[in-house]
Scaffold this motif. Sequence first.
Motif, PDB file in Angstrom:
ATOM      1  N   TYR A  77       0.833  -1.204   0.000  1.00 28.31           N
ATOM      2  CA  TYR A  77       0.000   0.000   0.000  1.00 28.31           C
ATOM      3  C   TYR A  77       0.875   1.264   0.000  1.00 28.31           C
ATOM      4  CZ  TYR A  77      -3.932  -3.101   1.021  1.00 28.31           C
ATOM      5  OH  TYR A  77      -4.890  -4.091   0.963  1.00 28.31           O
ATOM      6  N   ASN A  78       0.228   2.417   0.201  1.00 33.57           N
ATOM      7  CA  ASN A  78       0.965   3.685   0.194  1.00 33.57           C
ATOM      8  C   ASN A  78       1.237   4.196   1.602  1.00 33.57           C
ATOM      9  OD1 ASN A  78      -1.570   4.512   1.059  1.00 33.57           O
ATOM     10  ND2 ASN A  78      -1.685   6.284  -0.309  1.00 33.57           N
ATOM     11  N   HIS A  79       1.167   3.302   2.593  1.00 32.55           N
ATOM     12  CA  HIS A  79       1.344   3.708   3.987  1.00 32.55           C
ATOM     13  C   HIS A  79       1.792   2.507   4.803  1.00 32.55           C
ATOM     14  CE1 HIS A  79      -2.765   2.078   3.696  1.00 32.55           C
ATOM     15  NE2 HIS A  79      -2.470   1.544   4.870  1.00 32.55           N
ATOM     16  N   LEU A  80       2.267   2.790   6.001  1.00 29.77           N
ATOM     17  CA  LEU A  80       2.603   1.743   6.968  1.00 29.77           C
ATOM     18  C   LEU A  80       1.502   1.667   8.026  1.00 29.77           C
ATOM     19  CD1 LEU A  80       6.419   2.426   7.490  1.00 29.77           C
ATOM     20  CD2 LEU A  80       5.320   0.849   5.881  1.00 29.77           C
ATOM     21  N   GLY A  81       1.558   0.609   8.816  1.00 29.83           N
ATOM     22  CA  GLY A  81       0.598   0.436   9.903  1.00 29.83           C
ATOM     23  C   GLY A  81      -0.399  -0.672   9.685  1.00 29.83           C
ATOM     24  N   GLY A  82      -0.612  -1.075   8.423  1.00 27.80           N
ATOM     25  CA  GLY A  82      -1.494  -2.200   8.155  1.00 27.80           C
ATOM     26  C   GLY A  82      -2.881  -2.000   8.717  1.00 27.80           C
ATOM     27  N   LEU A  83      -3.370  -3.005   9.425  1.00 26.07           N
ATOM     28  CA  LEU A  83      -4.729  -2.936   9.939  1.00 26.07           C
ATOM     29  C   LEU A  83      -4.900  -1.850  10.997  1.00 26.07           C
ATOM     30  CD1 LEU A  83      -5.893  -6.661  10.070  1.00 26.07           C
ATOM     31  CD2 LEU A  83      -6.357  -4.904   8.365  1.00 26.07           C
ATOM     32  N   SER A  84      -3.820  -1.440  11.659  1.00 21.52           N
ATOM     33  CA  SER A  84      -3.942  -0.391  12.670  1.00 21.52           C
ATOM     34  C   SER A  84      -4.130   0.989  12.055  1.00 21.52           C
ATOM     35  CB  SER A  84      -2.706  -0.380  13.585  1.00 21.52           C
ATOM     36  OG  SER A  84      -1.544   0.005  12.874  1.00 21.52           O
ATOM     37  N   THR A  85      -3.910   1.100  10.744  1.00 26.01           N
ATOM     38  CA  THR A  85      -4.099   2.376  10.046  1.00 26.01           C
ATOM     39  C   THR A  85      -5.041   2.172   8.865  1.00 26.01           C
ATOM     40  OG1 THR A  85      -2.073   1.994   8.757  1.00 26.01           O
ATOM     41  CG2 THR A  85      -1.880   3.322  10.754  1.00 26.01           C
ATOM     42  N   GLY A  86      -4.565   1.506   7.828  1.00 21.05           N
ATOM     43  CA  GLY A  86      -5.386   1.271   6.645  1.00 21.05           C
ATOM     44  C   GLY A  86      -6.579   0.385   6.904  1.00 21.05           C
ATOM     45  N   GLY A  87      -6.517  -0.442   7.930  1.00 22.04           N
ATOM     46  CA  GLY A  87      -7.650  -1.293   8.274  1.00 22.04           C
ATOM     47  C   GLY A  87      -8.609  -0.661   9.246  1.00 22.04           C
ATOM     48  N   LEU A  88      -8.276   0.546   9.729  1.00 24.43           N
ATOM     49  CA  LEU A  88      -9.091   1.289  10.702  1.00 24.43           C
ATOM     50  C   LEU A  88      -9.344   0.510  11.986  1.00 24.43           C
ATOM     51  CD1 LEU A  88     -11.704   3.114   8.420  1.00 24.43           C
ATOM     52  CD2 LEU A  88      -9.559   3.997   9.358  1.00 24.43           C
ATOM     53  N   VAL A  89      -8.437  -0.399  12.325  1.00 24.63           N
ATOM     54  CA  VAL A  89      -8.521  -1.053  13.636  1.00 24.63           C
ATOM     55  C   VAL A  89      -7.790  -0.129  14.608  1.00 24.63           C
ATOM     56  CG1 VAL A  89      -8.126  -3.158  14.955  1.00 24.63           C
ATOM     57  CG2 VAL A  89      -8.533  -3.286  12.500  1.00 24.63           C
ATOM     58  N   ILE A  90      -8.422   1.007  14.865  1.00 25.40           N
ATOM     59  CA  ILE A  90      -7.763   2.075  15.606  1.00 25.40           C
ATOM     60  C   ILE A  90      -7.935   1.930  17.112  1.00 25.40           C
ATOM     61  CG2 ILE A  90      -7.849   3.679  13.693  1.00 25.40           C
ATOM     62  CD1 ILE A  90     -10.317   4.942  15.012  1.00 25.40           C
ATOM     63  N   TRP A  91      -8.680   0.914  17.522  1.00 26.51           N
ATOM     64  CA  TRP A  91      -8.683   0.529  18.937  1.00 26.51           C
ATOM     65  C   TRP A  91      -7.508  -0.415  19.135  1.00 26.51           C
ATOM     66  CZ3 TRP A  91     -11.783  -4.119  20.914  1.00 26.51           C
ATOM     67  CH2 TRP A  91     -11.446  -4.377  22.247  1.00 26.51           C
ATOM     68  N   ILE A  92      -6.521   0.015  19.887  1.00 19.31           N
ATOM     69  CA  ILE A  92      -5.336  -0.791  20.165  1.00 19.31           C
ATOM     70  C   ILE A  92      -5.612  -1.597  21.434  1.00 19.31           C
ATOM     71  CG2 ILE A  92      -2.847  -0.769  20.494  1.00 19.31           C
ATOM     72  CD1 ILE A  92      -3.843   0.464  17.823  1.00 19.31           C
ATOM     73  N   ASP A  93      -5.647  -2.902  21.296  1.00 20.40           N
ATOM     74  CA  ASP A  93      -6.012  -3.764  22.422  1.00 20.40           C
ATOM     75  C   ASP A  93      -5.022  -3.604  23.570  1.00 20.40           C
ATOM     76  OD1 ASP A  93      -7.415  -5.593  23.873  1.00 20.40           O
ATOM     77  OD2 ASP A  93      -7.184  -7.246  22.452  1.00 20.40           O
ATOM     78  N   ARG A  94      -5.316  -4.256  24.682  1.00 16.00           N
ATOM     79  CA  ARG A  94      -4.631  -4.019  25.953  1.00 16.00           C
ATOM     80  C   ARG A  94      -3.103  -4.137  25.876  1.00 16.00           C
ATOM     81  NH1 ARG A  94      -5.835  -8.497  28.572  1.00 16.00           N
ATOM     82  NH2 ARG A  94      -6.182  -9.284  26.486  1.00 16.00           N
ATOM     83  N   MET A  95      -2.454  -3.099  26.369  1.00 21.83           N
ATOM     84  CA  MET A  95      -1.000  -3.095  26.483  1.00 21.83           C
ATOM     85  C   MET A  95      -0.554  -3.277  27.933  1.00 21.83           C
ATOM     86  SD  MET A  95      -0.298  -0.030  23.735  1.00 21.83           S
ATOM     87  CE  MET A  95       1.483  -0.128  23.830  1.00 21.83           C
ATOM     88  N   THR A  96      -1.510  -3.197  28.852  1.00 22.62           N
ATOM     89  CA  THR A  96      -1.227  -3.444  30.268  1.00 22.62           C
ATOM     90  C   THR A  96      -1.765  -4.811  30.661  1.00 22.62           C
ATOM     91  OG1 THR A  96      -3.286  -2.248  30.780  1.00 22.62           O
ATOM     92  CG2 THR A  96      -1.212  -1.050  31.032  1.00 22.62           C
ATOM     93  N   ASP A  97      -1.172  -5.361  31.732  1.00 20.32           N
ATOM     94  CA  ASP A  97      -1.728  -6.603  32.269  1.00 20.32           C
ATOM     95  C   ASP A  97      -2.834  -6.261  33.256  1.00 20.32           C
ATOM     96  OD1 ASP A  97      -0.456  -5.866  34.648  1.00 20.32           O
ATOM     97  OD2 ASP A  97       1.161  -7.327  34.432  1.00 20.32           O
TER      98      ASP A  97
END
Length: 483
Positions: A77-97
């Motif tokens: 594609y014309n950008h990086l980030g894959g589903l986190s950007t172009g896929g609009l999966v902009i909810w980033i799942d848990r990074m804390t325990d």
Amino acid sequence: MKVQTLTRTDERFLTSDVFDRDQRVARPDHGTWDEPGRRIPIYHRCGVLVVGGGPSGTAAAASAAAAGADVALLERYNHLGGLSTGGLVIWIDRMTDWEGQLVVRGFAQEVFERLPADAIAGPTREDWGSQEPDKAGYWSHRTAGFHGVVTWSPTIDPERLKLLSQEIVIERGVKLIYHSWAALPIVDEKGVVKGVVFESKEGRMAIMADVVVDATGDGDLFARAGAAFVNDIEQADVHHCMNTSWLFGGVDMNRWIDFKTGRPDDHAAFMARGREQLKLFERPFVSWRNDIALFMGPRQSGYSALDVDDLTAVEVRSHRAMAAHLDYFKAHAPGFEDAYLLQSAPQIGVRHARRLVGTDGVWRHRWPEGRALPDEVAVSPAVSPKFPNISVPYGALVPEKLDGLLACGRHISCDRNSHGFMREIPQCWLTGQAAGVGAALAVRHGVAPRAVDIGALQAELLRQGVYLRPGAAVQPEPLVASA
């Protein structure tokens, strides 16, 4: 249309409706055509070639370069980030325990430290791990409160993440190649991957590399190179579903949440009527702005991410559903009266295609153990407070037999249960960073990726800020937020 409603259990994270596929029309046999042999130019030579610029590939390229490797990153594609950007999966799942400790660090932590403040929405650090009912209840409707615990599960501006991801890899000297699709791995007579053949507007060319990192998400390279893989699925999970996400603008998500929480009977009736009228139906999620709503469904089952007809069918259904949702929500949903179609994702939301058969993997039977494996290269939060943090071994990235290649992202070696969370964006950042460092060390020391010294690998990961536990070359400093 058959609809299955998945409920939350200790092995699944979200409740969701799953919609079966439409009946498939068989593809006719149109015969074959013999492609003539040809000599193609070598476009580039490098130490580490990362194929795929999604979350794992971006992390792999940036981390390999930070470890001193000469790196190229190939992205279709014309950008990086894959589903986190172009896929609009902009909810980033848990990074804390579940204790509130940030365990997804390293490249992922750098991303959030460098994103502009107005590009991120989520709870403050002081609230991570809080079990106060009011706080947990508030954040449960804003994708950051689960099992009565506030977590760091932010939503982000995808355009800001595209730009930042690009600038990080360029800063580190990575050769970035957009609009290019890897077609075939180049494998020598000894069965070692030596590069890839790719297609672009210039035609067919090759890139030669000492180590290739397959970050395609679907295992395209390792599968075509002959590595073993599995593709079994867990029916009682959304991990095998596909859809195209979208955004609505002009909304008031606070009004929607007030409706959802303050008028539960009316909300239930609204949802039931939507399922009845639209068939394919999805609920909205918050985004990084109150005036933008995120729809990460409807999640569709029975389609293959490796079949072009299935991919097309999911896109058609998803775009039709987007328009139907707009009409229904504008007419009936508080906060959506002035909504409009803002954007449909340019990348289809594929969750699963293939999973590598590695020298080890992330296995369901280990979930209750909580121990750090000897070759731990990442730590993932568990799916529920019932389980301790989960150790990700280097062997999950190493093909059982194939040399010259490492895998990262959603197609690493794991069972179908563990895939439910190992496919998520934070885990892709983690395995991408591990693969990038592993590839860089293999090139530096002139060894196969499977022969990389684990102590040296862990030491470099720790130097880059990754959280590892006892058994690593250097002990990490604790990072715990007060609740």
